[in-house]
Design an enzyme around this catalytic site. Structure first.
Site, PDB file in Angstrom:
ATOM      1  N   ALA A 122       2.550  -6.464   7.548  1.00 16.02           N
ATOM      2  CA  ALA A 122       3.066  -6.628   8.912  1.00 16.02           C
ATOM      3  C   ALA A 122       3.491  -5.309   9.550  1.00 16.02           C
ATOM      4  CB  ALA A 122       4.243  -7.588   8.896  1.00 16.02           C
ATOM      5  N   ASN A 190       9.929  -6.408   3.650  1.00 20.49           N
ATOM      6  CA  ASN A 190       8.987  -5.670   2.811  1.00 20.49           C
ATOM      7  C   ASN A 190       8.341  -4.528   3.594  1.00 20.49           C
ATOM      8  OD1 ASN A 190       8.989  -7.082   0.197  1.00 20.49           O
ATOM      9  ND2 ASN A 190       8.350  -8.834   1.418  1.00 20.49           N
ATOM     10  N   HIS A 220       8.598  -4.398  14.798  1.00 21.31           N
ATOM     11  CA  HIS A 220       9.004  -3.245  13.993  1.00 21.31           C
ATOM     12  C   HIS A 220       8.588  -1.960  14.695  1.00 21.31           C
ATOM     13  CE1 HIS A 220       9.610  -6.162  10.780  1.00 21.31           C
ATOM     14  NE2 HIS A 220       8.368  -6.569  10.961  1.00 21.31           N
TER      15      HIS A 220
END
Length: 268
Positions: A122, A190, A220
């Site tokens: 991701a 993660n 993010h």
């Protein structure tokens, strides 16, 4: 060349998504086994016209697979990875944060010529961070923002007795290192561990974690200062059926599998 036999360890939202894409066909690989809690009661799934894989216990997977894809809770990573690494095989790790707590797995891979592979998942920009790390990286900072439901069950919140579902405004939950974040949010961040492993390590990678009731996508942002480049990237991930993880996570694993046998491989 014989197809690589692939195993999926864990059959939740991500494992099922990977299986779905493998049933559509990926050159050079075949799904050979799925690791589940009870092989005698396998989950229902539409295998289309592809052969149905074996359903086995996690500790039985190594015998029937060349590569295992870890799609299970983070605490099960050693249980899944050790049999494969001891035989010099490959492990595709989705719980990259768990590697920070189990560096012995990297040493085991080294001792037996095995390999741990971390898909981009991701996060974006890992290729650039890897390149920058060949020179000098001065700083790596991340900001991760997720919808409230994306933090369900996080140990950090349980320890602090925080109920994010009551938030009505964007709220910073955490500020610290990637190592600390991996311990406090093992199923949520993660991405931070992957960035840390690609760059300057978990103790020099810093991040903020925000819960935002107005968000629908996991977001993010990474900022890297190095002697080769100034890197600033952002990704907004559409959540999968598991709100803790984006849809692109499973797709990045399939892309990695394609690269293993592809005549043309793009990216570091």
């Amino acid at each position: 060349m014989q197809d690589l036999r692939i195993g999926i360890a864990g059959f939740g939202a991500i494992g099922r998504s990977i299986a779905t894409q493998l049933t559509n066909g990926v050159a050079g690989v075949q799904l050979a086994a799925v690791g589940v809690r009870d092989p005698a009661a396998p989950p229902t799934f539409d295998w289309k016209d592809t052969p149905v894989p074996q359903f086995v216990l996690l500790d039985q997977m190594e015998a029937c697979c060349d590569i295992v894809i870890e799609c299970a809770p983070a605490q099960l990573l050693p249980h899944i990875a050790i049999p494969f690494l001891e035989k010099g095989k490959k492990v595709i790790c989705l719980s990259s944060g768990a590697l920070l707590a189990h560096p012995e797995l990297v040493e085991l891979a080294k001792a037996h010529d095995g390999q741990i592979l971390i898909a981009s998942g991701a996060i974006v920009g890992l290729d650039a961070i890897l390149g920058a790390a060949e020179g000098t990286i001065e700083s790596v900072r991340m900001t991760s923002r997720k919808p409230l439901r994306g933090f369900a069950g996080a140990p950090f919140l349980q320890a602090q007795n925080i109920d994010v579902m009551t938030f009505t405004e964007p709220t910073m939950l955490f500020s610290g290192t990637a190592r600390e974040a991996a311990a406090g949010f093992p199923a949520n961040l993660n991405v931070a561990a992957s960035v840390a492993l690609a760059g300057v390590g978990p103790d020099k990678t810093f991040l903020e974690v925000w819960a935002d009731p107005f968000l629908e996508r996991n977001t993010h942002r990474i900022e890297v200062v190095s002697d080769a480049a100034l890197l600033s990237v952002e990704i907004q991930n559409i959540p999968s059926d598991n709100p803790k993880t984006g849809r692109i996570t499973a797709q990045s694993v399939v892309a990695l599998l394609r690269k293993l046998r592809a005549p043309l491989s793009v990216g570091t």
